[in-house]
Design an enzyme around this catalytic site. Structure first.
Site, PDB file in Angstrom:
ATOM      1  N   ARG A  86       7.084   1.626   5.178  1.00 40.92           N
ATOM      2  CA  ARG A  86       6.549   2.986   5.070  1.00 40.92           C
ATOM      3  C   ARG A  86       7.713   3.946   5.288  1.00 40.92           C
ATOM      4  O   ARG A  86       8.343   3.944   6.356  1.00 40.92           O
ATOM      5  CB  ARG A  86       5.439   3.213   6.085  1.00 40.92           C
ATOM      6  CG  ARG A  86       4.755   4.586   5.997  1.00 40.92           C
ATOM      7  CD  ARG A  86       3.537   4.600   6.919  1.00 40.92           C
ATOM      8  NE  ARG A  86       2.824   5.878   6.903  1.00 40.92           N
ATOM      9  CZ  ARG A  86       2.890   6.787   7.881  1.00 40.92           C
ATOM     10  NH1 ARG A  86       3.661   6.572   8.943  1.00 40.92           N
ATOM     11  NH2 ARG A  86       2.204   7.912   7.806  1.00 40.92           N
ATOM     12  N   ASN A 163       1.434  12.589   6.541  1.00 40.07           N
ATOM     13  CA  ASN A 163       1.364  11.958   7.856  1.00 40.07           C
ATOM     14  C   ASN A 163       0.496  12.770   8.814  1.00 40.07           C
ATOM     15  O   ASN A 163       0.654  13.987   8.944  1.00 40.07           O
ATOM     16  CB  ASN A 163       2.776  11.845   8.440  1.00 40.07           C
ATOM     17  CG  ASN A 163       2.787  11.103   9.764  1.00 40.07           C
ATOM     18  OD1 ASN A 163       2.486   9.914   9.812  1.00 40.07           O
ATOM     19  ND2 ASN A 163       3.126  11.798  10.842  1.00 40.07           N
ATOM     20  N   GLU A 164      -0.459  12.094   9.463  1.00 38.15           N
ATOM     21  CA  GLU A 164      -1.282  12.680  10.522  1.00 38.15           C
ATOM     22  C   GLU A 164      -1.614  14.136  10.199  1.00 38.15           C
ATOM     23  O   GLU A 164      -1.200  15.058  10.918  1.00 38.15           O
ATOM     24  CB  GLU A 164      -0.558  12.554  11.859  1.00 38.15           C
ATOM     25  CG  GLU A 164      -0.250  11.106  12.198  1.00 38.15           C
ATOM     26  CD  GLU A 164       0.591  10.932  13.446  1.00 38.15           C
ATOM     27  OE1 GLU A 164       0.928  11.939  14.103  1.00 38.15           O
ATOM     28  OE2 GLU A 164       0.931   9.775  13.780  1.00 38.15           O
ATOM     29  N   HIS A 230      -3.679   5.438  12.997  1.00 34.42           N
ATOM     30  CA  HIS A 230      -2.499   5.198  13.819  1.00 34.42           C
ATOM     31  C   HIS A 230      -2.962   4.862  15.237  1.00 34.42           C
ATOM     32  O   HIS A 230      -3.632   5.676  15.879  1.00 34.42           O
ATOM     33  CB  HIS A 230      -1.588   6.426  13.819  1.00 34.42           C
ATOM     34  CG  HIS A 230      -1.018   6.727  12.465  1.00 34.42           C
ATOM     35  ND1 HIS A 230      -0.183   7.799  12.224  1.00 34.42           N
ATOM     36  CD2 HIS A 230      -1.156   6.087  11.276  1.00 34.42           C
ATOM     37  CE1 HIS A 230       0.168   7.804  10.942  1.00 34.42           C
ATOM     38  NE2 HIS A 230      -0.422   6.775  10.347  1.00 34.42           N
ATOM     39  N   TYR A 232      -2.396   4.227  18.919  1.00 34.13           N
ATOM     40  CA  TYR A 232      -1.584   4.394  20.124  1.00 34.13           C
ATOM     41  C   TYR A 232      -2.515   4.378  21.336  1.00 34.13           C
ATOM     42  O   TYR A 232      -3.346   3.492  21.453  1.00 34.13           O
ATOM     43  CB  TYR A 232      -0.734   5.663  20.016  1.00 34.13           C
ATOM     44  CG  TYR A 232       0.330   5.567  18.935  1.00 34.13           C
ATOM     45  CD1 TYR A 232       1.511   4.856  19.153  1.00 34.13           C
ATOM     46  CD2 TYR A 232       0.154   6.167  17.695  1.00 34.13           C
ATOM     47  CE1 TYR A 232       2.484   4.756  18.162  1.00 34.13           C
ATOM     48  CE2 TYR A 232       1.120   6.073  16.699  1.00 34.13           C
ATOM     49  CZ  TYR A 232       2.286   5.363  16.948  1.00 34.13           C
ATOM     50  OH  TYR A 232       3.247   5.261  15.969  1.00 34.13           O
TER      51      TYR A 232
END
Length: 545
Positions: A86, A163-164, A230, A232
């Site tokens: 990525r 992204n995010e 994602h 975490y």
């Protein structure tokens, strides 16, 4: 990289605790209006251009900040077994834009290394909460601008919209923003598999993506969108990991773990559960990140200073641990990998032969393994009883070992790999003892202590006061008692009882005449100061400074 803010802390259990009734599965194969020439989604699975199931097993690489590192990084990722990467790109809204020529070069390098290229626009990170973040609409403008670099590459490229793309503020806009981005790209002639990141800094603790993924998927006229979470600190238990991922698989909606780590400032993710669940459900994952992290999350580096021979503990876990990349990755069939049906491993390589053995290094050579489709690389491991530690990878039948400790016994063995990711049995081991390091004919040690009662830091400097360079060193000393080493830097440090032994790293190996090297350590303490009474360097006594 994910940075869930404090406002999300109260929602850490929301993933498992707020499940809602899910709509019926969407069968992509029944509803898609246009087949693609590349990757496509069918019944919740990602298929490559040959119609073979493809499971992402790769790593994130921060290309936009380290473009000069990319060629070597992609080659190293391939050698370590990854089937995808990525790639962090910038739209120019927050960082220097990666233009069409640069994106085309990145795609070419991915193809040269037989990696599937997941391209992501990073400037959208935390939109609505992060100052200067770009919207998904701006990201679409970027993809249209660099279209010449990616159109025609649908067999090799997945486009990660942004992204995010939402932080914790305004995340309810995710559904409309993502749906609009998908439909705009389709109208602009993009036939790639598209990847949509979750809001809430990618973690979707609000379940916004989970509950609205079906609406986004059906809005795609090609039914070729994959969702990315994602993982975490929100995902710190196996139950939360499984609950979230199965909420997609039971509805036949495609889901991947686009980023995850072994630790994070917002909590300690359960990386073992993430990898095991991904393997069980045959879902893709992409670890964050190869190297170059800053801002307090340097611990997420998989390799130290982009050096594949210096994998961090997180790197060792991701590449070589259970359910890791080496064990579960299969090359895309468009490159001749797993789609060819190759499940036969290579034969074991020959027993390595050690030569050019010095105090700190050696050269290993071995007879090549054989395979019906060809051997693509070798993994060298250190064997110590029933355990083994990965050392290096190579495409040839030799390897140069560095950073060894003087007068120490070693055993190394080799595995072979083929294009489908099959791994051979381990070779027989080669055992040898490194030469003694040169005795220091003059040395002095400075030991600066910072002791706060329950712990200490020590800055240690070794001075060469002799008449010849010191090539490889081992410093030994004893704590007065009650101190236990917890970490070290610029040296490898081990402790047995009160005795401490520090040996050089490759970058601190040589101490020139009149020069010095320094390293540091941290230790816990039960009292008393931690100043050693004496030091020896390669067996010779050193003065104290």
């Amino acid at each position: 990289m994910n940075r869930t803010l404090a406002t999300a802390a109260g929602a850490l259990l929301a993933v498992a605790a707020t499940m809602v009734t899910m709509p019926a599965p969407v069968h992509a194969a029944d509803t898609a209006t246009a087949p693609t020439a590349g990757f496509r989604v069918a019944e919740g699975r990602l298929l490559d251009a040959n119609g073979q199931d493809f499971v992402l097993r790769g790593v994130n690489h921060a290309h936009t900040w380290y473009p000069g590192r990319t060629p070597r990084a992609l080659a190293d990722l391939k050698a370590l077994g990854a089937n995808s990467a990525r790639i962090v790109l910038s739209t120019g809204d927050r960082w220097t834009k990666n233009d069409t020529a640069d994106v085309a070069n990145v795609v070419s390098q991915c193809k040269a290394n037989k990696l599937v290229c997941v391209l992501e626009a990073h400037d959208t990170t935390g939109y609505g909460e992060q100052s200067g973040a770009a919207s998904l609409a701006q990201a679409v403008d970027y993809w249209v601008e660099v279209a010449d670099a990616v159109k025609g590459q649908e067999k090799y490229v997945v486009i990660n919209l942004g992204n995010e793309p939402h932080g914790n503020t305004g995340h309810t806009a995710w559904t409309d923003d993502t749906r609009n981005a998908v439909t705009r790209l389709r109208a602009a002639g993009f036939h790639h598999t598209l990847m949509a990141d979750a809001p809430n800094w990618g973690q979707d603790w609000s379940n916004t993506m989970r509950d609205n993924a079906s609406a986004v998927f059906t809005a795609d006229p090609e039914r070729n969108t994959v969702f990315s979470v994602h993982m975490y600190g929100v995902y710190d238990t196996a139950a939360e990991v499984r609950s979230y991922l199965t909420s997609f698989t039971t509805r036949e909606l495609p889901i991947v773990v686009g980023e995850f780590g072994h630790d994070h400032s917002d909590g300690n993710p359960d990386e073992d559960a993430i990898m095991a669940t991904a393997r069980e459900l045959k879902l893709g994952y992409l670890g964050w990140s190869w190297s170059g992290n800053g801002g307090g999350v340097e611990y997420l580096d998989l390799a130290t200073d982009f050096d594949a021979t210096r994998l961090t503990p997180w790197g060792q876990r991701l590449f070589h641990g259970p359910d890791g990349i080496r064990q579960t990755s299969r090359e895309a069939s468009v490159y001749g990998g797993t789609g060819s049906g190759d499940t036969r491993p290579p034969t074991a390589p020959g027993r390595p032969t050690a030569s050019e053995v010095t105090a700190t290094g050696a050269r290993l050579t071995w007879a090549a393994a054989t395979d019906d489709t060809g051997v693509t690389g070798y993994d060298v491991v250190r064997v110590n009883g029933s355990t083994e530690t990965p050392v290096t990878t190579t495409t040839g039948t030799s390897a140069t070992l560095t950073g060894l400790t003087p007068a120490t016994s070693y055993t190394f063995a080799v595995y072979a790999r083929d294009a489908a990711g099959n791994r051979s049995p381990r070779s027989a081991g080669a055992s040898f003892t490194t030469a003694p390091g040169p005795s220091a004919d003059g040395c002095a040690v400075g030991y600066r202590l910072h002791d706060w009662g329950t712990g200490l830091n020590a800055d240690v400097t070794i001075h060469n006061t002799g008449t010849r360079p010191i090539l490889g060193w081992r410093l030994e000393f004893a704590f007065p008692g009650g101190q236990t080493v917890t970490s070290a830097w610029n040296a490898k440090v081990v402790q047995e009882g009160t005795r401490v032994r520090a040996t050089h790293e490759p970058w601190t190996e040589t101490i020139p005449v009149g020069g010095s090297v320094s390293f540091g350590l941290s230790a816990s303490s039960t009292g008393g100061d931690g100043v050693p009474a004496a030091f020896t360097l390669n067996g010779a006594a050193c003065a104290k400074r």
